[in-house]
Design an enzyme around this catalytic site. Sequence first.
Site, PDB file in Angstrom:
ATOM      1  N   ARG A 253      -8.769  -9.420   0.871  1.00 12.56           N
ATOM      2  CA  ARG A 253      -8.672  -8.477  -0.244  1.00 12.56           C
ATOM      3  C   ARG A 253      -9.542  -9.024  -1.380  1.00 12.56           C
ATOM      4  NH1 ARG A 253      -2.787  -7.760  -1.735  1.00 12.56           N
ATOM      5  NH2 ARG A 253      -2.639  -6.546   0.190  1.00 12.56           N
TER       6      ARG A 253
ATOM      7  N   GLU B 115      -3.149  -3.217  -3.554  1.00  8.18           N
ATOM      8  CA  GLU B 115      -2.517  -2.802  -2.297  1.00  8.18           C
ATOM      9  C   GLU B 115      -2.989  -1.421  -1.838  1.00  8.18           C
ATOM     10  OE1 GLU B 115       0.179  -3.777  -0.228  1.00  8.18           O
ATOM     11  OE2 GLU B 115       0.428  -5.803  -1.004  1.00  8.18           O
TER      12      GLU B 115
ATOM     13  N   HIS C 157     -21.750  18.840 -17.863  1.00  6.92           N
ATOM     14  CA  HIS C 157     -20.645  18.572 -16.948  1.00  6.92           C
ATOM     15  C   HIS C 157     -21.173  17.884 -15.696  1.00  6.92           C
ATOM     16  CE1 HIS C 157     -18.322  22.204 -18.804  1.00  6.92           C
ATOM     17  NE2 HIS C 157     -18.311  21.143 -19.579  1.00  6.92           N
ATOM     18  N   LEU C 158     -20.338  17.044 -15.107  1.00  5.74           N
ATOM     19  CA  LEU C 158     -20.684  16.458 -13.817  1.00  5.74           C
ATOM     20  C   LEU C 158     -20.749  17.556 -12.758  1.00  5.74           C
ATOM     21  CD1 LEU C 158     -18.604  13.164 -13.586  1.00  5.74           C
ATOM     22  CD2 LEU C 158     -21.081  13.369 -13.754  1.00  5.74           C
TER      23      LEU C 158
ATOM     24  N   ALA D 177       7.206  -4.715  -6.927  1.00  6.83           N
ATOM     25  CA  ALA D 177       5.894  -5.115  -6.410  1.00  6.83           C
ATOM     26  C   ALA D 177       5.966  -6.402  -5.603  1.00  6.83           C
ATOM     27  CB  ALA D 177       4.910  -5.276  -7.572  1.00  6.83           C
TER      28      ALA D 177
ATOM     29  N   LEU E 242       4.389 -20.525   6.164  1.00 11.85           N
ATOM     30  CA  LEU E 242       3.104 -19.833   6.253  1.00 11.85           C
ATOM     31  C   LEU E 242       3.286 -18.621   7.159  1.00 11.85           C
ATOM     32  CD1 LEU E 242       0.706 -22.900   6.616  1.00 11.85           C
ATOM     33  CD2 LEU E 242       1.256 -21.598   4.539  1.00 11.85           C
TER      34      LEU E 242
ATOM     35  N   HIS F   3     -32.462  12.110 -17.783  1.00  9.89           N
ATOM     36  CA  HIS F   3     -31.525  11.383 -18.655  1.00  9.89           C
ATOM     37  C   HIS F   3     -32.286  10.751 -19.806  1.00  9.89           C
ATOM     38  CE1 HIS F   3     -27.729   9.373 -19.572  1.00  9.89           C
ATOM     39  NE2 HIS F   3     -28.434   8.277 -19.824  1.00  9.89           N
TER      40      HIS F   3
ATOM     41  N   GLY G 252       0.787 -17.874  10.012  1.00  6.31           N
ATOM     42  CA  GLY G 252      -0.211 -18.942   9.932  1.00  6.31           C
ATOM     43  C   GLY G 252      -0.866 -19.100   8.575  1.00  6.31           C
TER      44      GLY G 252
ATOM     45  N   ILE H 131      14.587   2.293 -17.298  1.00  2.51           N
ATOM     46  CA  ILE H 131      13.784   3.513 -17.457  1.00  2.51           C
ATOM     47  C   ILE H 131      14.418   4.710 -16.757  1.00  2.51           C
ATOM     48  CG2 ILE H 131      11.643   2.209 -17.689  1.00  2.51           C
ATOM     49  CD1 ILE H 131      10.840   3.352 -14.926  1.00  2.51           C
TER      50      ILE H 131
ATOM     51  N   THR I 114      -2.821  -0.800  -8.040  1.00  6.80           N
ATOM     52  CA  THR I 114      -2.635  -2.074  -7.346  1.00  6.80           C
ATOM     53  C   THR I 114      -3.747  -2.278  -6.332  1.00  6.80           C
ATOM     54  OG1 THR I 114      -1.206  -3.269  -5.778  1.00  6.80           O
ATOM     55  CG2 THR I 114      -1.071  -0.881  -5.751  1.00  6.80           C
TER      56      THR I 114
ATOM     57  N   ARG J 218      -6.818 -14.049  -0.134  1.00  6.04           N
ATOM     58  CA  ARG J 218      -6.663 -13.284  -1.362  1.00  6.04           C
ATOM     59  C   ARG J 218      -7.578 -13.881  -2.430  1.00  6.04           C
ATOM     60  NH1 ARG J 218      -4.561 -10.786   2.025  1.00  6.04           N
ATOM     61  NH2 ARG J 218      -2.426  -9.959   2.112  1.00  6.04           N
TER      62      ARG J 218
END
Length: 660
Positions: A619, A434, A86-87, A393, A527, A104, A530, A369, A432, A535
């Site tokens: 990002r 985000e 186990h961890l 989204a 824009l 290991h 600006g 859904i 995401t 991304r």
Amino acid sequence: MKTVVFAYHDMGCLGIEALLAAGYEISAIFTHTDNPGEKAFYGSVARLAAERGIPVYAPDNVNHPLWVERIAQLSPEVIFSFYYRHLICDEILQLAPRGAFNLHGSLLPKYRGRAPLNWVLVNGETETGVTLHRMVKRADAGAIVAQLRVAIAPDDIAITLHHKLCHAARQLLEQTLPAIKHGNILEIAQRENEATCFGRRTPDDSFLEWHKPASVLHNMVRAVADPWPGAFSYVGNQKFTVWSSRVHPHASKAQPGSVISVAPLLIACGDGALEIVTGQTGDGITMQGSQLAQTLGLVQGSRLNSQPACAARRRTRVLILGVNGFIGNHLTERLLREDHYEVYGLDIGSDAISRFLNHPHFHFVEGDISIHSEWIEYHVKKCDVVLPLVAIATPIEYTRNPLRVFELDFEENLRIIRYCVKYRKRIIFPSTSEVYGMCSDKYFDEDHSNLIVGPVNKPRWIYSVSKQLIDRVIWAYGEKEGLQFTLFRPFNWMGPRLDNLNAARIGSSRAITQLILNLVEGSPIKLIDGGKQKRCFTDIRDGIEALYRIIENAGNRCDGEIINIGNPENEASIEELGEMLLASFEKHPLRHYFPPFAGFRVVESSSYYGKGYQDVEHRKPSIRNARRCLDWEPKIDMQETIDETLDFFLRTVDLTDKPS
């Protein structure tokens, strides 16, 4: 030096003996109770501890706060782990001022994870080894203290290689433990770009797929030979185990799985032939190949198969909720390209998937859904893999309809997640980029980057926080209820069928669709603040290939993982995106049908998105996990993606009323 030890198996026993020989004081040993379904050919850590008068424990969850507190009371100076299964949580690792070290059974960073002994044989490696490394929060990723190489001979099987590794481990520990005791070690960081990781193996993983080369099947036999469960096949509905084999470079036109001869017992493979030297039927006794053939009633030309003849030969069933969306329709196309998937889909529209509606392995229901809960529960129960891709989204909706964002993105998806827990189904959930919010890291890392959002009075963050919370719920279900899951985080995927121009007209679209609409209508490209926000844009084909590999889940490497899927090389500001798009637009063959370019216009985010919006300056994803778990790299240049996306949208415009 006082130590606490976590140990199991032969490696656990020899590790304890080595510590005692090196003069360590073992305050307590933590081990496991033996699994009654596992053949216990190895030494007992519990028995050894009892014989040596050392307190020994086998808790179900050693990471429980009560056990953490008890270990803290032992005041270990150093911690060792020898094949503990186990961890061990970071709270325990931090209790030892001199650190924690793990043994290991591979040459790290290769073969991190479970069952490296078996995996190196499955993969036909000629070398492996043992590594002593510092333990960190992530499994098998800490700095290397010492390594010993072990050659793998062509006639090695799992048990002989196991003995070689045990011998090497004794040598390694004899050489290294005194140095750790005296603080005289040199640590070398692992090279992450060389890391590979493999998941646990089960007995059911060892079926012989006769269409594969004989050498591959022989390696499988070696990897799981006695005392492991053995490689297996079927004659009709009768299962038999292959304990030893030989590769024959036999040139035969026989179909893979066909019996070429019974003495010796020779089976045609995808390349060459495999001689079954020894094997057994069911719970019978081990016998040589020709006797096994007689017992099974085999004759020349008989056919073997990888599963019982009566077993349902069905495709993997994939449930995609939101199948008509950008990711859903492209993923459906990729899955149906293969011959082993059945896709079940639900969405409120079908325009993007109309090309699949007559496909025999695609099943679609039009619905919502939030209404079709019974249909969803039934299909979660029926399918093997579930992808809930339904979400709001688009940034303008975060401030315009924050409660609807929460209701759909969190509440509706939570219900689906609970169905997956209830019916023990694998879920692949779209997180995401985000969730990283205003993180200041150069590269956003799934396992280490902090998730930073703005104040409550900025409703723009409700999408990010809803997604983050559901990520944490899924993770908790995985830890506490055994939910099989993978979280993937797309970074600005682009391509044909991303949104549509009508959505862009009401502001409910992604950036590139909005920019294309401006060009089509001859309105200024806006824009926001600006357009300096950067991304990393990812081609949908690259993204879908990564997602497909998550579904395939080779070696179970994706289980319990969070995986960024993005292209860190395709970084550009929104302004640069607009300039690249404009250049592509100006040279497009349909350009003359559209109005002149109206220029760029800088606008404030509050006037465009509304009160309560905040933006993120950059990002950029770390794709370390994608490389490790998927063997995946993004390949498609951003300009190619822009050209194809623009072309798709321009060809959807009705040109009948446009000047020629």
